[in-house]
Design a protein around this motif. Structure first.
Motif, PDB file in Angstrom:
ATOM      1  N   CYS A 434       0.839  -1.203   0.000  1.00  0.00           N
ATOM      2  CA  CYS A 434       0.000   0.000   0.000  1.00  0.00           C
ATOM      3  C   CYS A 434       0.877   1.258   0.000  1.00  0.00           C
ATOM      4  CB  CYS A 434      -0.899   0.028   1.228  1.00  0.00           C
ATOM      5  SG  CYS A 434      -2.185  -1.214   1.154  1.00  0.00           S
ATOM      6  N   ILE A 435       1.915   1.228   0.858  1.00  0.00           N
ATOM      7  CA  ILE A 435       2.824   2.378   0.934  1.00  0.00           C
ATOM      8  C   ILE A 435       3.477   2.612  -0.421  1.00  0.00           C
ATOM      9  CG2 ILE A 435       4.963   3.224   1.990  1.00  0.00           C
ATOM     10  CD1 ILE A 435       3.467   2.929   4.370  1.00  0.00           C
ATOM     11  N   PHE A 436       3.905   1.507  -1.047  1.00  0.00           N
ATOM     12  CA  PHE A 436       4.548   1.623  -2.354  1.00  0.00           C
ATOM     13  C   PHE A 436       3.606   2.289  -3.357  1.00  0.00           C
ATOM     14  CE2 PHE A 436       4.604  -0.552  -6.537  1.00  0.00           C
ATOM     15  CZ  PHE A 436       5.700   0.105  -7.068  1.00  0.00           C
ATOM     16  N   ALA A 441       2.193   6.843  -6.622  1.00  0.00           N
ATOM     17  CA  ALA A 441       1.188   7.735  -7.205  1.00  0.00           C
ATOM     18  C   ALA A 441       1.561   9.196  -6.985  1.00  0.00           C
ATOM     19  CB  ALA A 441      -0.181   7.442  -6.593  1.00  0.00           C
ATOM     20  N   THR A 442       2.078   9.534  -5.772  1.00  0.00           N
ATOM     21  CA  THR A 442       2.411  10.935  -5.513  1.00  0.00           C
ATOM     22  C   THR A 442       3.658  11.354  -6.260  1.00  0.00           C
ATOM     23  OG1 THR A 442       3.650  10.258  -3.577  1.00  0.00           O
ATOM     24  CG2 THR A 442       1.410  11.038  -3.200  1.00  0.00           C
ATOM     25  N   LEU A 443       4.537  10.401  -6.535  1.00  0.00           N
ATOM     26  CA  LEU A 443       5.836  10.748  -7.130  1.00  0.00           C
ATOM     27  C   LEU A 443       5.817  10.521  -8.630  1.00  0.00           C
ATOM     28  CD1 LEU A 443       8.445  11.586  -5.534  1.00  0.00           C
ATOM     29  CD2 LEU A 443       9.363   9.371  -6.142  1.00  0.00           C
ATOM     30  N   GLY A 445       6.220   9.713 -12.228  1.00  0.00           N
ATOM     31  CA  GLY A 445       7.299  10.084 -13.124  1.00  0.00           C
ATOM     32  C   GLY A 445       8.660  10.127 -12.456  1.00  0.00           C
ATOM     33  N   GLY A 446       8.687  10.047 -11.146  1.00  0.00           N
ATOM     34  CA  GLY A 446       9.962  10.091 -10.421  1.00  0.00           C
ATOM     35  C   GLY A 446      10.646   8.745 -10.458  1.00  0.00           C
ATOM     36  N   PRO A 447      11.762   8.621  -9.725  1.00  0.00           N
ATOM     37  CA  PRO A 447      12.474   7.355  -9.704  1.00  0.00           C
ATOM     38  C   PRO A 447      11.618   6.273  -9.053  1.00  0.00           C
ATOM     39  CG  PRO A 447      13.368   8.862  -8.074  1.00  0.00           C
ATOM     40  CD  PRO A 447      12.390   9.639  -8.880  1.00  0.00           C
ATOM     41  N   VAL A 448      11.541   5.117  -9.705  1.00  0.00           N
ATOM     42  CA  VAL A 448      10.662   4.069  -9.212  1.00  0.00           C
ATOM     43  C   VAL A 448      11.300   3.344  -8.026  1.00  0.00           C
ATOM     44  CG1 VAL A 448      11.548   2.291 -10.771  1.00  0.00           C
ATOM     45  CG2 VAL A 448       9.218   2.132  -9.930  1.00  0.00           C
ATOM     46  N   LEU A 449      12.644   3.441  -7.936  1.00  0.00           N
ATOM     47  CA  LEU A 449      13.355   2.712  -6.893  1.00  0.00           C
ATOM     48  C   LEU A 449      12.969   3.202  -5.500  1.00  0.00           C
ATOM     49  CD1 LEU A 449      15.198   0.484  -7.743  1.00  0.00           C
ATOM     50  CD2 LEU A 449      17.165   1.963  -7.408  1.00  0.00           C
ATOM     51  N   ALA A 450      12.688   4.518  -5.377  1.00  0.00           N
ATOM     52  CA  ALA A 450      12.402   5.074  -4.050  1.00  0.00           C
ATOM     53  C   ALA A 450      11.117   4.526  -3.437  1.00  0.00           C
ATOM     54  CB  ALA A 450      12.373   6.599  -4.116  1.00  0.00           C
ATOM     55  N   PRO A 451       9.983   4.530  -4.177  1.00  0.00           N
ATOM     56  CA  PRO A 451       8.779   3.928  -3.586  1.00  0.00           C
ATOM     57  C   PRO A 451       8.944   2.443  -3.278  1.00  0.00           C
ATOM     58  CG  PRO A 451       8.221   5.193  -5.544  1.00  0.00           C
ATOM     59  CD  PRO A 451       9.703   5.135  -5.487  1.00  0.00           C
ATOM     60  N   ILE A 452       9.650   1.721  -4.160  1.00  0.00           N
ATOM     61  CA  ILE A 452       9.886   0.297  -3.896  1.00  0.00           C
ATOM     62  C   ILE A 452      10.647   0.140  -2.587  1.00  0.00           C
ATOM     63  CG2 ILE A 452      11.150  -1.740  -4.670  1.00  0.00           C
ATOM     64  CD1 ILE A 452      10.557  -1.020  -7.496  1.00  0.00           C
TER      65      ILE A 452
END
Lengths: 659, 148
Positions: A434-436, A441-443, A445-452
């Motif tokens: 859920c956090i990911f 969603a908020t980021l 277009g940003g780097p995908v590594l950070a939410p992961i």
């Protein structure tokens, strides 16, 4: 006079190290107990001699004795006392002396505390330790004598490098060396086991405390170094994938793998040969790090001004110990009897996976660090392998490891129930997911590594907590019963849970870097500037004298919605002895995030150049490392792991002879 | 599972991870290598504009111009050829005219370079090795000479 005594004590230590290296080995070969136990007194004597020598150098620095070359080049009479002391290891010669002091300290620890060790093992361990000691003492005495005199003596020293005039220098190198050099004991144990040709679960129980101590210090040392770089270099970076940082990361990765595999060996008598190999690997990487820093082959902020003879000498030491140990390994390891069967789905299996991922990450770091050197030797092309390479390889592999961590903790030894564990971890995994999704969603277009990474971090933290909860919780039990159950859990269980939570916390801090804000601006007094959720206003910019420098200080207020939440004083210091300046960042910790301000030069019209950063949750990076080290220390405090503690009753043969 | 089967699983898992890591490393290497050139090499090799490079040499005396919004322009030289460098941001503490520097960034046009990172040597006895080598190549540096 004191300086000469220090020099003499160092030579004496070399003689003792040579005796310690040769006599006990001969004693164990001849079966002579008297000769075999010579190592203990040698190790203690060697520690006293090196401590004396180190004390002499500290005294020379404290007294600002500029007739000593080392003091004249690295100290100044106006330097505050704390930097006079830490300046002792702020240079090549002095830091090598600290290195051997810690080496001798660990040797003395084995000699003094190792009463429960079998006689032959202790003799061999001390002999190997003696060899390492002798090699490095010879290196110091032949190529980097810290006690060399200077005639005529200058009236004033050249000052300690201003970048090093910081509390970080007093803490970072000793911690790091305790970690680096601590793995020498692990190495010596491995070599001793190979020499003797036998290894068993008892060996693992002896070596584990040393490995944990070294690992804890290395963790703290790396974290401290990273924080120091973060606040002192003025642009808020905390990890640069600099070759020398990599050189400290590699033993940490190998050491982390070792701490896990030695647990398997202790509990299940499996993975023996692999554990020995990791022990050799961890210390080899420590030696490689020493070589990279001191030989001048790499460009790095850590590089010492160096001369080539040192590089060649250390390369010889490196080749001798790594080559020797690996040859010994190749010759003896096949004779070690394998034991301890386990199914692939089991805690052992998960730890094997952990080891595989950690060592491949380590190999990735090694390739990225040495590839530019190799390419230059072969083709003359100069390249750098930058952060993208390391983020790609190490980042992905370590994130994969993070998926496995909670499973490994929850699986049973020998044969585990994957489905049951997956069910137990499903809540943690769902929240992480859920956090990911929310962050992704908020980021957009940003780097995908950070939410992961953020999702995984939450998953690890909750997973580790749920492991403890599952062991404590019983349906219908009263609070008192639960409390006593929690107290009844072995400390090592708490330790590993805490260390893994630390991994999650660090990961969360790393992930949060993607959500920060950064501005470079010309700041005028009184004009507010937005950065992240805060406004920064400079109240004044003025000059101020310090003990051995002068500085330009900006007084800055940080406001959130009109109210002042913090005030900081970023400064730029100018050291006249070396004609250099340093940046003192102004850092305000707001919750777990930090507002980071560093100032540059004043422009003509009264404005001052400044970098402003908002770094949410950035302190988690280092707090997580502290948690890891604390978890390690808790495991260390577990009674069952103490040296000399009675071994739990064990079925089956306690010792397996190879021959 | 038999002992042999278990060992095979283990070896299989190890090979899979190593192969994956190797693929990852090769992909990352092809993507993130940055070459280091001295000013003369930049002119000789003439990389296509847009290439990411690291350039090392001396900051030419008198070439540093700072403008209002934290922009700086300076020239990196090996005393034979020059590269004009623009940079936005704070220059490092040890950045000085006439001293060694390494700039990392993108080549905009032949002889024109936009840096996003500028590194200066960190103490007066230490010089980035690449800079020394680049100067040696041009015969601008003799061994044993007092460092500039």
């Amino acid at each position: 006079m004191i300086v000469e005594i220090g020099h003499y004590a160092l030579t004496l230590a070399l003689a003792l190290a040579l005796v310690q290296a040769i006599v006990p080995l001969w004693g164990t070969l001849r079966g002579d107990e008297g000769l075999a136990s010579v190592g203990q007194s040698c190790a203690l004597g060697q520690f006293v001699a090196i401590a004396l020598s180190f004390g002499a150098l500290v005294q020379a620095h404290l007294a600002s004795d500029f007739s000593v070359l080392n003091v004249a080049e690295n100290s100044h009479s106006a330097v505050p006392t704390i930097y006079k002391i830490s300046g002792v290891w702020g240079n090549h010669e002095g830091s090598m002396l600290l290195w051997v002091l810690i080496l001798a300290f660990f040797g003395a620890l084995v000699a003094g505390l190792g009463r429960g060790l079998p006689l032959i093992l202790r003799a061999n361990v001390l002999a190997v330790q003696g060899f390492i000691s002798a090699a490095f003492l010879a290196f110091i005495l032949l190529t980097s004598n810290p006690f060399a005199r200077l005639s005529p003596a200058p009236f004033e020293g050249r000052d300690l490098n201003p970048v090093l005039q910081d509390l970080g220098l007093a803490i970072h190198p000793p911690l790091l060396y305790l970690g680096y050099v601590g793995f020498s004991i692990v190495f010596s144990f491995a070599a001793a086991a190979l020499i003797e040709g036998r290894i068993d679960a008892a060996w693992a129980r002896f070596v584990r405390p040393f490995a944990l101590v070294a690992w804890c210090f290395l963790t703290l040392g790396i974290a401290m170094g990273s924080y120091w770089a973060y606040y002192t270099l003025g642009w808020g970076g905390f990890w640069f994938w600099d070759p020398v940082e990599n050189a400290s990361l590699m033993p940490w990765l190998a050491g982390t793998a070792f701490v896990h595999s030695v647990a398997v060996m202790e509990k299940r008598d499996a993975l023996k040969v692999w554990t020995i190999f990791l022990a050799i690997l961890a210390f080899s990487f420590s030696l490689l790090g020493t070589f990279l820093v001191r030989s001048g082959v790499l460009t790095s902020v850590h590089a010492f001004a160096s001369d080539p003879s040192r590089g060649v000498f250390i390369l010889a030491i490196l080749a001798l110990f790594i080559g020797g140990a690996l040859a010994l390994f190749a010759w003896r390891a096949p004779m070690l009897k394998r034991g301890g069967l386990f199914a692939p789905i089991s805690r052992e299996g998960a730890l094997v996976l952990n080891n595989l991922l950690l060592t491949t990450t380590c190999a990735g770091v090694l390739i990225g660090t040495l590839y530019p050197l190799a390419l230059e030797q072969l083709t003359g092309e100069k390249i750098t392998v930058g952060a993208p390479f390391f983020n790609m390889t190490c980042g992905v592999l370590l994130l994969m490891l993070c998926v496995v961590v909670p499973f490994g903790q929850s699986l049973a030894w020998k044969r585990g129930d994957l489905l049951g564990v997956a069910q137990r971890l499903s809540v943690a995994a769902a929240i992480g997911l859920c956090i990911f999704i929310a962050l992704f969603a908020t980021l957009r277009g940003g780097p995908v590594l950070a939410p992961i990474a953020a999702g995984l971090a939450i998953y690890i933290i909750l997973g580790s907590l749920s492991e403890i909860a599952a062991r404590v919780w019983r349906r219908g039990a009263s609070l008192g019963v639960l409390f006593s159950r929690a107290r009844g859990l072995p400390l090592s269980a708490w330790g590993s849970a805490l260390a893994h939570i630390g991994v999650g916390v660090t990961l969360l801090g790393l992930a949060a870097t993607a959500f920060g804000a950064e501005t470079i601006a010309s700041m005028r007094v009184g004009e507010p500037q937005n950065v992240g959720p805060y406004q920064v206003t400079f109240q004044s910019v003025a000059s101020r004298p310090g003990p051995n420098y002068s500085e330009v200080v900006a007084k800055a207020d940080i406001r959130s919605g009109g109210t002042i939440v913090a005030s900081v004083e970023p400064a730029k210091r100018f050291f006249s002895a070396r004609q250099t300046s340093t940046t003192q960042a102004g850092i305000a910790t707001l919750w777990f995030g930090q507002l980071y301000i560093s100032i540059g030069d004043q422009t003509g019209d009264g404005a001052v150049a400044a970098r402003l950063y908002w770094k949410p949750l950035v302190t988690f990076i280092w707090l997580g490392a502290c948690l890891m080290a604390f978890g390690g220390a808790l495991s260390l405090a577990d009674r069952r792991l103490r040296i000399g503690a009675p071994a739990p009753a064990r079925s089956g043969s306690p010792a397996i002879a190879a021959r | 599972m038999t002992r042999k089967g278990r060992r095979l699983t283990l070896i299989g898992a190890a090979l899979a991870i190593i192969a994956f890591a190797a693929a990852l490393a090769l992909y990352a290497l092809s993507d993130s290598i940055v070459f280091f050139y001295g000013p003369t090499e930049v002119l000789q090799k003439n990389p296509t504009p847009g290439t990411r490079l690291r350039i090392g040499g001396l900051v030419k005396a008198g070439s540093l111009v700072k403008t209002e919004d934290q922009k700086a322009a300076f020239t990196i030289t090996d005393n034979a050829n020059n590269v004009a460098v623009t940079y936005q941001g704070l220059l490092p503490d040890l950045f000085r005219e006439g001293q060694g520097v390494v700039a990392e960034g993108v080549l905009e046009a032949p002889g024109r370079f936009h840096a996003d990172t500028v590194l200066a040597k960190h103490d007066e006895r230490y010089m980035p090795r690449e800079v020394v080598d680049a100067l040696k190549k041009q015969g601008r540096w003799q061994e044993g000479e007092a460092k500039p």
